[in-house]
Design a protein around this motif. Structure first.
Motif, PDB file in Angstrom:
ATOM      1  N   THR A  26     102.888  27.941  20.220  1.00  0.00           N
ATOM      2  CA  THR A  26     104.043  29.591  19.767  1.00  0.00           C
ATOM      3  C   THR A  26     102.854  30.163  20.023  1.00  0.00           C
ATOM      4  OG1 THR A  26     102.370  29.223  17.634  1.00  0.00           O
ATOM      5  CG2 THR A  26     104.540  27.888  17.425  1.00  0.00           C
ATOM      6  N   PHE A  27     103.283  31.059  20.468  1.00  0.00           N
ATOM      7  CA  PHE A  27     102.006  32.584  20.972  1.00  0.00           C
ATOM      8  C   PHE A  27     102.560  33.614  20.119  1.00  0.00           C
ATOM      9  CE2 PHE A  27     106.477  33.157  23.430  1.00  0.00           C
ATOM     10  CZ  PHE A  27     106.783  34.707  23.440  1.00  0.00           C
ATOM     11  N   LYS A  28     101.660  34.487  20.437  1.00  0.00           N
ATOM     12  CA  LYS A  28     102.044  36.169  19.352  1.00  0.00           C
ATOM     13  C   LYS A  28     101.303  36.591  20.660  1.00  0.00           C
ATOM     14  CE  LYS A  28     100.652  34.548  14.849  1.00  0.00           C
ATOM     15  NZ  LYS A  28      99.901  34.313  13.604  1.00  0.00           N
ATOM     16  N   CYS A  29     101.854  38.048  20.980  1.00  0.00           N
ATOM     17  CA  CYS A  29     101.827  38.875  21.882  1.00  0.00           C
ATOM     18  C   CYS A  29     101.536  40.438  21.377  1.00  0.00           C
ATOM     19  CB  CYS A  29     103.166  39.348  22.689  1.00  0.00           C
ATOM     20  SG  CYS A  29     103.050  40.392  23.909  1.00  0.00           S
ATOM     21  N   ASN A  30     100.528  40.837  21.531  1.00  0.00           N
ATOM     22  CA  ASN A  30     100.113  41.848  21.632  1.00  0.00           C
ATOM     23  C   ASN A  30     100.948  43.394  22.386  1.00  0.00           C
ATOM     24  OD1 ASN A  30      98.963  42.081  24.624  1.00  0.00           O
ATOM     25  ND2 ASN A  30      96.730  43.005  23.418  1.00  0.00           N
ATOM     26  N   CYS A  31     102.522  42.824  22.839  1.00  0.00           N
ATOM     27  CA  CYS A  31     102.834  44.007  22.900  1.00  0.00           C
ATOM     28  C   CYS A  31     103.758  45.059  22.033  1.00  0.00           C
ATOM     29  CB  CYS A  31     103.910  43.759  23.721  1.00  0.00           C
ATOM     30  SG  CYS A  31     105.637  43.310  23.059  1.00  0.00           S
ATOM     31  N   SER A  32     103.821  46.492  22.700  1.00  0.00           N
ATOM     32  CA  SER A  32     104.459  47.571  21.532  1.00  0.00           C
ATOM     33  C   SER A  32     104.883  46.888  19.845  1.00  0.00           C
ATOM     34  CB  SER A  32     104.141  48.469  21.936  1.00  0.00           C
ATOM     35  OG  SER A  32     105.705  48.635  22.594  1.00  0.00           O
ATOM     36  N   ILE A  33     106.364  46.279  20.563  1.00  0.00           N
ATOM     37  CA  ILE A  33     107.118  45.470  19.881  1.00  0.00           C
ATOM     38  C   ILE A  33     107.273  44.303  18.753  1.00  0.00           C
ATOM     39  CG2 ILE A  33     108.703  44.525  21.635  1.00  0.00           C
ATOM     40  CD1 ILE A  33     111.168  45.028  19.767  1.00  0.00           C
ATOM     41  N   CYS A  34     106.191  43.379  19.654  1.00  0.00           N
ATOM     42  CA  CYS A  34     105.347  42.327  18.914  1.00  0.00           C
ATOM     43  C   CYS A  34     104.607  42.908  17.918  1.00  0.00           C
ATOM     44  CB  CYS A  34     104.843  41.206  19.845  1.00  0.00           C
ATOM     45  SG  CYS A  34     106.298  40.377  20.439  1.00  0.00           S
ATOM     46  N   THR A  35     103.306  43.625  18.466  1.00  0.00           N
ATOM     47  CA  THR A  35     102.610  44.154  17.564  1.00  0.00           C
ATOM     48  C   THR A  35     103.057  45.089  16.342  1.00  0.00           C
ATOM     49  OG1 THR A  35     100.538  44.143  18.968  1.00  0.00           O
ATOM     50  CG2 THR A  35     100.016  45.755  17.036  1.00  0.00           C
ATOM     51  N   HIS A 120      99.169  44.817  28.387  1.00  0.00           N
ATOM     52  CA  HIS A 120      98.497  45.160  29.643  1.00  0.00           C
ATOM     53  C   HIS A 120     100.066  43.960  30.519  1.00  0.00           C
ATOM     54  CE1 HIS A 120      95.726  46.240  27.345  1.00  0.00           C
ATOM     55  NE2 HIS A 120      95.522  46.817  27.799  1.00  0.00           N
ATOM     56  N   ASP A 121     100.843  43.882  30.369  1.00  0.00           N
ATOM     57  CA  ASP A 121     101.478  42.926  31.045  1.00  0.00           C
ATOM     58  C   ASP A 121     100.731  42.111  31.935  1.00  0.00           C
ATOM     59  OD1 ASP A 121     104.148  43.904  30.603  1.00  0.00           O
ATOM     60  OD2 ASP A 121     103.760  45.648  32.645  1.00  0.00           O
ATOM     61  N   ASN A 122      99.991  40.880  31.088  1.00  0.00           N
ATOM     62  CA  ASN A 122      99.231  39.927  31.947  1.00  0.00           C
ATOM     63  C   ASN A 122      99.118  38.797  30.551  1.00  0.00           C
ATOM     64  OD1 ASN A 122      97.261  38.365  32.839  1.00  0.00           O
ATOM     65  ND2 ASN A 122      95.062  40.099  32.655  1.00  0.00           N
ATOM     66  N   GLN A 124      98.982  35.725  30.994  1.00  0.00           N
ATOM     67  CA  GLN A 124      98.478  34.724  31.673  1.00  0.00           C
ATOM     68  C   GLN A 124      97.136  34.776  31.174  1.00  0.00           C
ATOM     69  OE1 GLN A 124     100.500  31.940  33.218  1.00  0.00           O
ATOM     70  NE2 GLN A 124     101.765  34.137  33.229  1.00  0.00           N
ATOM     71  N   SER A 125      96.466  35.793  30.564  1.00  0.00           N
ATOM     72  CA  SER A 125      95.611  36.013  29.860  1.00  0.00           C
ATOM     73  C   SER A 125      95.798  36.774  28.157  1.00  0.00           C
ATOM     74  CB  SER A 125      94.413  37.318  30.096  1.00  0.00           C
ATOM     75  OG  SER A 125      94.643  36.613  31.607  1.00  0.00           O
ATOM     76  N   SER A 126      94.839  36.187  26.943  1.00  0.00           N
ATOM     77  CA  SER A 126      94.406  36.449  25.674  1.00  0.00           C
ATOM     78  C   SER A 126      93.882  37.755  25.762  1.00  0.00           C
ATOM     79  CB  SER A 126      93.663  35.901  25.457  1.00  0.00           C
ATOM     80  OG  SER A 126      94.088  34.077  25.515  1.00  0.00           O
ATOM     81  N   PRO A 127      94.271  38.613  24.979  1.00  0.00           N
ATOM     82  CA  PRO A 127      93.730  40.415  24.961  1.00  0.00           C
ATOM     83  C   PRO A 127      92.044  39.982  23.896  1.00  0.00           C
ATOM     84  CG  PRO A 127      95.147  39.765  23.315  1.00  0.00           C
ATOM     85  CD  PRO A 127      95.840  38.578  24.120  1.00  0.00           C
ATOM     86  N   SER A 128      91.591  41.275  24.475  1.00  0.00           N
ATOM     87  CA  SER A 128      90.728  41.048  23.473  1.00  0.00           C
ATOM     88  C   SER A 128      90.473  40.895  22.580  1.00  0.00           C
ATOM     89  CB  SER A 128      89.260  41.693  24.557  1.00  0.00           C
ATOM     90  OG  SER A 128      90.068  43.398  24.042  1.00  0.00           O
ATOM     91  N   GLU A 129      91.146  41.177  21.132  1.00  0.00           N
ATOM     92  CA  GLU A 129      91.303  41.262  20.438  1.00  0.00           C
ATOM     93  C   GLU A 129      92.603  40.491  19.795  1.00  0.00           C
ATOM     94  OE1 GLU A 129      90.763  41.201  16.426  1.00  0.00           O
ATOM     95  OE2 GLU A 129      88.966  43.078  17.008  1.00  0.00           O
ATOM     96  N   THR A 130      92.093  39.794  18.195  1.00  0.00           N
ATOM     97  CA  THR A 130      93.526  38.901  18.071  1.00  0.00           C
ATOM     98  C   THR A 130      93.891  39.212  17.204  1.00  0.00           C
ATOM     99  OG1 THR A 130      92.790  36.943  18.378  1.00  0.00           O
ATOM    100  CG2 THR A 130      93.918  37.476  20.370  1.00  0.00           C
ATOM    101  N   ARG A 131      92.924  39.775  16.219  1.00  0.00           N
ATOM    102  CA  ARG A 131      92.823  39.709  14.618  1.00  0.00           C
ATOM    103  C   ARG A 131      94.263  40.099  14.061  1.00  0.00           C
ATOM    104  NH1 ARG A 131      87.097  41.426  13.408  1.00  0.00           N
ATOM    105  NH2 ARG A 131      87.397  43.039  14.809  1.00  0.00           N
TER     106      ARG A 131
END
Length: 133
Positions: A26-35, A120-122, A124-131
């Motif tokens: 599964t995945f979680k995203c840090n874009c504005s709507i997902c956050t 950041h439209d990236n 393929q990478s994890s964000p620096s903060e996920t908590r």
């Protein structure tokens, strides 16, 4: 192992079946709507998705690149699934795993989670903060 799940919005007007193997991730995203909505997703191919009811009760929201179709029930406001296309033009469905009505909680918490940096439209990478996700 792939299993057929039943999903729905809060008022159950929008209902679907989806063939999903949660062990594949599964995945979680840090874009504005997902956050803001604390979204938790998995993606599946179109042949693994069947909308059972509520097509006329769905409202669409798109933003930024306009490529993801965020669908929500116009009665209760819940986004139980959406769809988009890969950069290669292949359609996919994004299933909100918290809207799966018959998922076993142990299956859900055992499913691997990948964090993606959609802010950041990236992807393929994890964000620096996920908590907070």
């Amino acid at each position: 192992m792939k299993k057929t799940y039943n999903g729905s919005c809060h008022c159950s007007v929008v209902r679907y079946e989806a063939d999903i193997d949660l062990s594949q991730g599964t995945f979680k995203c840090n874009c504005s709507i997902c956050t803001k909505t604390r979204t938790w997703l998995t993606t599946i191919n179109p042949d693994a998705f069947r909308l059972l009811s509520g097509e006329a009760d769905l409202t669409e929201y798109r933003f930024n690149t306009q490529t993801i179709h965020h669908l929500f029930c116009k009665h209760c406001g819940v986004r139980s699934f959406g769809w988009g296309e890969t950069s290669e033009g292949e359609k996919f469905y994004a299933i909100h795993v918290t809207c799966l009505d018959d998922v076993d909680i142990d299956e859900l918490v055992s499913a691997p989670i990948t964090y993606v940096d959609g802010r950041h439209d990236n992807f393929q990478s994890s964000p620096s903060e996920t908590r907070h996700l």
